[in-house]
Design a protein around this motif. Sequence first.
Motif, PDB file in Angstrom:
ATOM      1  N   PHE A 189      40.751  66.841  25.375  1.00 23.43           N
ATOM      2  CA  PHE A 189      41.328  65.689  26.077  1.00 23.43           C
ATOM      3  C   PHE A 189      40.263  64.977  26.904  1.00 23.43           C
ATOM      4  O   PHE A 189      40.184  63.742  26.909  1.00 23.43           O
ATOM      5  N   ALA A 190      39.439  65.754  27.592  1.00 24.86           N
ATOM      6  CA  ALA A 190      38.385  65.160  28.422  1.00 24.86           C
ATOM      7  C   ALA A 190      37.406  64.355  27.568  1.00 24.86           C
ATOM      8  O   ALA A 190      37.010  63.245  27.955  1.00 24.86           O
ATOM      9  N   LYS A 191      37.056  64.886  26.416  1.00 26.22           N
ATOM     10  CA  LYS A 191      36.139  64.152  25.524  1.00 26.22           C
ATOM     11  C   LYS A 191      36.785  62.864  25.016  1.00 26.22           C
ATOM     12  O   LYS A 191      36.140  61.822  24.952  1.00 26.22           O
ATOM     13  N   GLU A 192      38.062  62.942  24.652  1.00 25.22           N
ATOM     14  CA  GLU A 192      38.766  61.777  24.120  1.00 25.22           C
ATOM     15  C   GLU A 192      38.993  60.689  25.178  1.00 25.22           C
ATOM     16  O   GLU A 192      39.089  59.511  24.838  1.00 25.22           O
ATOM     17  N   THR A 193      39.091  61.094  26.428  1.00 26.18           N
ATOM     18  CA  THR A 193      39.417  60.132  27.486  1.00 26.18           C
ATOM     19  C   THR A 193      38.238  59.821  28.403  1.00 26.18           C
ATOM     20  O   THR A 193      38.416  59.219  29.464  1.00 26.18           O
ATOM     21  N   LYS A 194      37.045  60.204  27.989  1.00 26.69           N
ATOM     22  CA  LYS A 194      35.857  60.027  28.837  1.00 26.69           C
ATOM     23  C   LYS A 194      35.663  58.562  29.259  1.00 26.69           C
ATOM     24  O   LYS A 194      35.399  58.281  30.426  1.00 26.69           O
ATOM     25  N   ALA A 195      35.821  57.627  28.331  1.00 23.73           N
ATOM     26  CA  ALA A 195      35.634  56.207  28.664  1.00 23.73           C
ATOM     27  C   ALA A 195      36.731  55.716  29.609  1.00 23.73           C
ATOM     28  O   ALA A 195      36.457  54.937  30.528  1.00 23.73           O
ATOM     29  N   LEU A 196      37.951  56.172  29.394  1.00 25.18           N
ATOM     30  CA  LEU A 196      39.048  55.786  30.284  1.00 25.18           C
ATOM     31  C   LEU A 196      38.826  56.325  31.694  1.00 25.18           C
ATOM     32  O   LEU A 196      39.068  55.628  32.684  1.00 25.18           O
ATOM     33  N   ALA A 197      38.383  57.570  31.776  1.00 26.65           N
ATOM     34  CA  ALA A 197      38.121  58.172  33.086  1.00 26.65           C
ATOM     35  C   ALA A 197      36.989  57.447  33.807  1.00 26.65           C
ATOM     36  O   ALA A 197      37.059  57.237  35.020  1.00 26.65           O
TER      37      ALA A 197
END
Length: 120
Positions: A41-49
């Motif tokens: 999840f962290a990898k998939e949402t890195k840009a959003l974070a």
Amino acid sequence: MVVAAILVGIVALEHLYILFMEMFLWTSPNVRKRFGTTESFAKETKALAANQGLYNGFLAAGLIWGLLYPDVSTGYQIQTFFLACVLIAAIYGSFTAKRSIIVVQGIPAAAALIAVLLTW
């Protein structure tokens, strides 16, 4: 006046810390644990974070701007605006993301806002 400035400074530092976690450490094990995310999840949402972290940085910048503004009255107005933004974001985040946001971000922002309003 001093108490209000310290509380506003604490809220600004907190949001700089959040910026750092969300923009640069999002996929690290400690930050994943803190936010309750998995590695995938962290990898998939890195840009959003990172984008979210940038917004936290804008809140911190506004609070610092208010603290440093040469005209005290205008500085209090700037602080009031950005503290209200933090408080609204904390309330919204506590309903939509994680309940503890109201404690971690909302209570410090509310305390700082009250102190600024009492000083102003």
